[in-house]
Design a protein around this motif. Sequence first.
Motif, short mmCIF file in Angstrom:
data_model
loop_
_atom_site.label_atom_id
_atom_site.label_comp_id
_atom_site.label_asym_id
_atom_site.label_seq_id
_atom_site.Cartn_x
_atom_site.Cartn_y
_atom_site.Cartn_z
N LEU A 1 0.83 -1.21 0.00
CA LEU A 1 0.00 0.00 0.00
C LEU A 1 0.86 1.25 0.00
CD1 LEU A 1 -2.71 1.55 0.40
CD2 LEU A 1 -2.42 1.17 2.86
N ALA A 2 1.89 1.27 0.86
CA ALA A 2 2.75 2.44 0.95
C ALA A 2 3.54 2.66 -0.34
CB ALA A 2 3.69 2.29 2.14
N LEU A 3 4.05 1.58 -0.92
CA LEU A 3 4.88 1.70 -2.12
C LEU A 3 4.10 2.31 -3.28
CD1 LEU A 3 7.56 1.02 -3.58
CD2 LEU A 3 6.55 -1.19 -4.16
N PHE A 4 2.90 1.80 -3.54
CA PHE A 4 2.14 2.27 -4.69
C PHE A 4 1.52 3.64 -4.44
CE2 PHE A 4 2.45 -2.17 -5.89
CZ PHE A 4 2.59 -2.10 -7.27
N SER A 5 1.07 3.90 -3.22
CA SER A 5 0.38 5.17 -2.96
C SER A 5 1.34 6.32 -2.70
CB SER A 5 -0.57 5.02 -1.77
OG SER A 5 0.14 4.70 -0.59
N ILE A 6 2.54 6.03 -2.14
CA ILE A 6 3.47 7.10 -1.80
C ILE A 6 4.51 7.31 -2.90
CG2 ILE A 6 5.24 7.82 -0.15
CD1 ILE A 6 3.70 6.28 2.01
N LYS A 7 5.11 6.22 -3.38
CA LYS A 7 6.16 6.36 -4.39
C LYS A 7 5.59 6.55 -5.79
CE LYS A 7 10.31 4.12 -6.23
NZ LYS A 7 11.11 5.35 -6.12
N TYR A 8 4.58 5.73 -6.15
CA TYR A 8 4.05 5.78 -7.51
C TYR A 8 2.76 6.58 -7.61
CZ TYR A 8 7.52 2.16 -8.31
OH TYR A 8 8.69 1.47 -8.40
N LEU A 9 2.30 7.18 -6.51
CA LEU A 9 1.18 8.13 -6.48
C LEU A 9 -0.12 7.53 -7.02
CD1 LEU A 9 3.04 11.33 -7.74
CD2 LEU A 9 2.88 10.43 -5.43
N VAL A 10 -0.31 6.23 -6.83
CA VAL A 10 -1.56 5.59 -7.23
C VAL A 10 -2.64 5.95 -6.21
CG1 VAL A 10 -2.71 3.39 -7.76
CG2 VAL A 10 -0.27 3.72 -8.29
N ASN A 11 -3.87 6.10 -6.67
CA ASN A 11 -4.97 6.45 -5.77
C ASN A 11 -5.03 5.48 -4.59
OD1 ASN A 11 -7.96 6.16 -4.86
ND2 ASN A 11 -7.88 8.12 -5.92
N GLN A 12 -5.02 6.03 -3.38
CA GLN A 12 -4.93 5.20 -2.18
C GLN A 12 -6.16 4.32 -1.98
OE1 GLN A 12 -4.14 8.00 0.97
NE2 GLN A 12 -2.30 8.78 -0.02
N ASN B 1 7.62 11.66 3.01
CA ASN B 1 7.28 10.36 2.43
C ASN B 1 7.87 9.21 3.23
OD1 ASN B 1 5.67 11.34 0.37
ND2 ASN B 1 7.40 11.58 -1.04
N ALA B 2 9.06 9.39 3.81
CA ALA B 2 9.63 8.33 4.65
C ALA B 2 8.80 8.15 5.92
CB ALA B 2 11.08 8.68 5.01
N THR B 3 8.35 9.26 6.49
CA THR B 3 7.50 9.18 7.67
C THR B 3 6.21 8.45 7.35
OG1 THR B 3 8.42 11.26 8.50
CG2 THR B 3 6.34 10.53 9.46
N ARG B 4 5.64 8.76 6.21
CA ARG B 4 4.41 8.09 5.80
C ARG B 4 4.65 6.60 5.57
NH1 ARG B 4 1.06 12.06 1.59
NH2 ARG B 4 0.32 13.49 3.21
#
Length: 439
Positions: free
Chosen positions: A210-221, A323-326
């Motif tokens: 969840l974190a990888l796709f939503s934070i790094k790749y900005l996919v809809n959470q 982003n690291a905190t998230r």
Amino acid sequence: MSTTVSSPRPGTPRPAGAPDNPAAISAKPVSWKTPVLLAAFALIALVFFGFLAPHRNASFGISTGEDFFQLPALDINAFAGGIVLSVLLVGLAAYSIYLKARERPAPGWLTVTFIVLFVAAFLIWVVGGARTPSISLAGLIAGSVTLAVPLVFGSLSGVLCERVGVVNIAIEGQLLGGAFTAAIVASMTQNPFIGLLAAAVAGALVSMVLALFSIKYLVNQIIVGVVLNVLVSGVTGFLFSTVMQEDSDRYNSPPGLDAIEIPVLSSIPIIGPILFRQTLVGYLMYIAVLVVWVGLFKTRWGLRVRAVGEHPQAADTLGINVNATRFWNVTLGGAVAGIGGSFFTLVAIDSFTKEISGGRGFIALAALIFGRWNPIGAFFAALLFGFADNLQSIVTIIGTPVPSQFMAMLPYLVTVLAVAGLVGKSRGPAASGIPYVKG
């Protein structure tokens, strides 16, 4: 040329039609939603729990045979008790209407008191009309807390994620992944404690996706969370059919966690079994609620987390890696949810089945919202939903006249009503669901 507007000096007459309080111009009007809902439920209580209540006594056992202090059962006339509680509910609803007429919001204690009185009136009405008009109040509350355990862990996972700005729809998948991993690892090692740790790891791995796709790749959470729920459900269902059922003795026979009783304290009526007669997961639940609350509101780490969730740009300017905190907060939230998932296979039952979480991840999400993104509030909201879940089982056993289908939908009905109407105006973290791109 500039124009300066100054406040009128004391004693200066106000223009005709000017409000007594100028700040009231910008104040938002108070909604009629809460007063109308309270009035509707108060009338329902007055009719069904009051006028139509049975003329029988409802008996509520307070002590059990194992309690150190034995207290007599509480006998309440269903008709008289229903009338008294219904009148109190009507009074609270009338007070909320009075506050609305004066454009004042209803205080939090009013809604909480209304819920408690309504539940009490409903309980007296149901038990009074049952074939066996007697239940154990201590058992009802203790069972409610037990059923609320995965909801509490799931809601804490949501708090940790949303406070940092990530919407965690994948709580259901984290609970399910934790339950599956705890079952298979504990079965292979014959050690429930290793299964508990494995469940935390499994929940963390789901959250990392969840974190990888939503934070790094900005996919809809929201989309990522829904896809993860479906993915975990499909993977665990497939492995259950192809691995666990093929050799259930080896892969689906986990040893359970035994209850740990604290002498004397566990025999205190009502609160003893709740606080001092729990499994390791139950004790971890209390610790987790306290640690998350202290961490979020009493430490520097919590201040940074809440700053990232409210205003990530400002947090970035102060040197916080947003982003690291998230990412690490979402991972921690998944580990917490994974521990909650282990409850299903290490405490509740002794094996894993398909969809064993039964949608409780979404109820945990509702508890998060109902608790206003606060660990303590989410804890009590989860207890409310656990109470509704346990109540529908008990009143069906004692032979209530209420249709069993209605009692089965009671936990989900409470969830819908809590989120849709009785939450009031609650606001989540400002940056929740919004990806952050440093620029």
